[in-house]
Write an enzyme that holds these catalytic residues in place. Sequence first.
Site, PDB file in Angstrom:
ATOM      1  N   ASP A 126      -0.926 -33.516   4.537  1.00 35.25           N
ATOM      2  CA  ASP A 126      -1.020 -33.411   5.990  1.00 35.25           C
ATOM      3  C   ASP A 126      -1.626 -34.721   6.522  1.00 35.25           C
ATOM      4  O   ASP A 126      -1.171 -35.798   6.143  1.00 35.25           O
ATOM      5  CB  ASP A 126      -1.843 -32.167   6.353  1.00 35.25           C
ATOM      6  CG  ASP A 126      -1.785 -31.800   7.822  1.00 35.25           C
ATOM      7  OD1 ASP A 126      -0.854 -31.073   8.220  1.00 35.25           O
ATOM      8  OD2 ASP A 126      -2.671 -32.237   8.584  1.00 35.25           O
ATOM      9  N   ASP A 253       7.226 -25.314   2.638  1.00 31.82           N
ATOM     10  CA  ASP A 253       6.557 -25.952   3.776  1.00 31.82           C
ATOM     11  C   ASP A 253       7.596 -26.463   4.761  1.00 31.82           C
ATOM     12  O   ASP A 253       8.162 -27.544   4.563  1.00 31.82           O
ATOM     13  CB  ASP A 253       5.650 -27.095   3.327  1.00 31.82           C
ATOM     14  CG  ASP A 253       4.940 -27.753   4.502  1.00 31.82           C
ATOM     15  OD1 ASP A 253       4.824 -27.098   5.555  1.00 31.82           O
ATOM     16  OD2 ASP A 253       4.507 -28.909   4.371  1.00 31.82           O
ATOM     17  N   HIS A 283       2.332 -24.835   3.283  1.00 33.11           N
ATOM     18  CA  HIS A 283       1.873 -26.147   3.735  1.00 33.11           C
ATOM     19  C   HIS A 283       0.570 -26.531   3.040  1.00 33.11           C
ATOM     20  O   HIS A 283       0.416 -27.665   2.587  1.00 33.11           O
ATOM     21  CB  HIS A 283       1.687 -26.126   5.254  1.00 33.11           C
ATOM     22  CG  HIS A 283       1.253 -27.432   5.817  1.00 33.11           C
ATOM     23  ND1 HIS A 283       2.023 -28.571   5.756  1.00 33.11           N
ATOM     24  CD2 HIS A 283       0.107 -27.793   6.453  1.00 33.11           C
ATOM     25  CE1 HIS A 283       1.383 -29.580   6.341  1.00 33.11           C
ATOM     26  NE2 HIS A 283       0.219 -29.135   6.762  1.00 33.11           N
TER      27      HIS A 283
END
Length: 306
Positions: A126, A253, A283
């Site tokens: 991320d 994801d 994710h």
Amino acid sequence: METLRTPDDRFADLPDFDLEPRYADVPDQDGGTLRMAWVEAGPSADDAPTVLLLHGEPSWSYLYRHVMTTLADAGVHSVAVDLVGFGRSDKPTDPAAHSYARHVEWVRSLVLDVLDLRDVTLVGQDWGGLIGLRLVAENPDRFASVVAANTGLPTGDHDMPPVWWDFRRAVEGAEVLDVGRLVASGCAQQMSAEARAAYGAPFPDEAYKAGPRAMPGLVPTSPDDPATTANRRAWEELGRWDKPFLVAFSDSDPITAAMGPILKRHVPGAQGLDHPVIPAAGHFLQEDAGCELGEVVADFVKGTRG
């Protein structure tokens, strides 16, 4: 800038996370300083390869607890940083105090100046990749290898997926931001109530949540974004990166899935590697499959070090 510091008792008795926090001040671009936190695990950095673990939105280093245990068992030293506004690090109260450039510089100051990490492997997920890949591109001599895990380096030239826009609108519109629920919604596996509470621990009330509220708006979504030029330069540098570059994405994801094949094609160091897909993970693959990801990283680091 005005900042808040989460009381220590909010972090007492967190499940599976008894690592001793460490702290250092880093300069802020306004002339002051901010305190950043990190934890370390495994053998001494003098005796083992080091892995830098960078988290994203809206989590903190707690996300890497199972990864760190697995790395330590494999003889790998790990350092997990809390971004400014998250975890035990200081939290500016004004969302406008956050910018992409500031986060890159804050992390750079801590890991390259204060900790003086060298010959290190980045693991970024991320925002940990959005920040970490910039660090790699701008300081290639300090990194030995990279593991990109559910991340990317957006420039605004291509639209983000609809599920990401839904997430951004949810964060922007929430009167009360439930951080634990947001992390749980990005997982493929059921999360315990204790783990959900641990993700919310850094944020006693809404005043502490400027970082989680600001981060979605800092992702470049148009070519004229303030971060676009620097990210395009980073892509150019990554196009010359010939050190080992592993793409270790999960199988579930929808936010970053499209970026995995692009990284594999673009980065020379990704050629010829067996890029794993982490099964049954969303994710936040560190939460869903932390031990599996830890094994992938440990095997990669030890295999590329001969």
